[in-house]
Design a protein around this motif. Structure first.
Motif, PDB file in Angstrom:
ATOM      1  N   MET A  97       0.824  -1.233   0.079  1.00 49.88           N
ATOM      2  CA  MET A  97      -0.192  -0.039  -0.072  1.00 49.88           C
ATOM      3  C   MET A  97       0.831   1.228   0.025  1.00 49.88           C
ATOM      4  O   MET A  97       0.527   2.268  -0.699  1.00 49.88           O
ATOM      5  CB  MET A  97      -0.957  -0.185   1.263  1.00 49.88           C
ATOM      6  N   SER A 102      -2.278   2.272  -2.849  1.00 49.69           N
ATOM      7  CA  SER A 102      -3.316   1.714  -3.548  1.00 49.69           C
ATOM      8  C   SER A 102      -4.512   1.996  -2.543  1.00 49.69           C
ATOM      9  O   SER A 102      -4.617   1.593  -1.484  1.00 49.69           O
ATOM     10  CB  SER A 102      -3.335   0.092  -3.473  1.00 49.69           C
ATOM     11  N   TYR A 106      -5.605   0.116   0.896  1.00 50.63           N
ATOM     12  CA  TYR A 106      -5.850   1.042   2.313  1.00 50.63           C
ATOM     13  C   TYR A 106      -7.021   0.642   2.904  1.00 50.63           C
ATOM     14  O   TYR A 106      -7.021   0.873   4.007  1.00 50.63           O
ATOM     15  CB  TYR A 106      -5.853   2.463   1.639  1.00 50.63           C
TER      16      TYR A 106
END
Length: 239
Positions: A97, A102, A106
């Motif tokens: 992440m 992303s 998340y």
């Protein structure tokens, strides 16, 4: 080999001892600093990068040392050391992440990562006390798991939605099936899907197997719903 990396220790980890309280306080202080300097950090690309890579370092470096430690003390085992615990999976997702920013990851890391890591911080399933390497690994990684989605929320401007709660619940149930299958195949107990941890934990309050697994589903849904409350777009009615 020094005692810092020793395989066996005579002392036991004591929950809410001075060292445990210090780690909890460190989490609170770091979270408050992240929140307090959010406005200044947003407008400074260099500071944002420094914070993001500092959290990544807290997620990656201890884990690399952990597998090195497993190797040198002969503790590697597919029954105990694969990254199949919820926090280990949240850790990997948090790393991806932070690298990719992303929004999908998340949503999962915000709820599953913070929820799981906070439970671990409050009731650690830990055999090694301060100042052993495993003590520092445990708390540094769990603090970083919590800080990662907080960074994305307060500094990168990401926000969870009500759909994120259900997305995370679906993800956790898919994970339950996958890890449960691995537990059966390996005769392991990842995510405590076959029995409770030996140390004290919140699972002790949820009844025997398999009832505590069912209770966890309800608790997770309630916890995630509470975590979403600050993000509800409350709107005042206009007369």
């Amino acid at each position: 080999m020094t005692s810092f990396f020793a395989r066996y220790v005579e002392e036991e980890f004591i929950p809410y001892s001075a060292s445990h309280i210090v780690m909890l306080a460190a989490l609170v202080v770091l979270a408050l600093l992240l929140y307090g300097f959010r406005e200044r950090s947003r407008s400074n690309a260099h500071v944002k990068t420094m914070i993001r890579y500092s959290i990544l370092l807290g997620l990656l470096a201890p884990q690399i040392l952990l597998y090195y430690w497993y190797a040198i003390v002969g503790l590697w085992s597919v029954k105990y050391t694969l990254p199949l615990e919820l926090c280990s999976i949240s850790q990997m997702l948090a790393i991806i992440m932070l690298f990719t920013r992303s929004k999908l990851l998340y949503q999962i890391v915000f709820f599953a990562g913070i929820g799981g890591a906070m439970q671990a911080m409050l009731t650690p399933d830990l055999d090694y006390p301060y100042p052993h390497f495993r003590f520092f690994h445990f708390f540094i990684v769990h603090i970083a798991i919590i800080l990662a989605p907080l960074y994305m929320t307060w500094i990168e401007g990401f926000r969870p939605t009500w759909k994120s709660v259900w997305l995370t619940m679906i993800f956790l149930n898919i994970l339950l099936v996958a890890v449960g299958g691995a537990d059966y195949w390996l005769d392991a107990n990842y995510m405590f899907l076959r029995e409770k941890p030996q140390g004290a934990s919140l699972l002790d309050l949820l009844g025997p197997y398999p009832y505590y697994l069912i209770a966890e589903e309800g608790i997770a849904l309630v916890l995630f719903s509470l975590m979403y409350l600050p993000f509800i777009p409350w709107r005042r009615r206009q007369s």
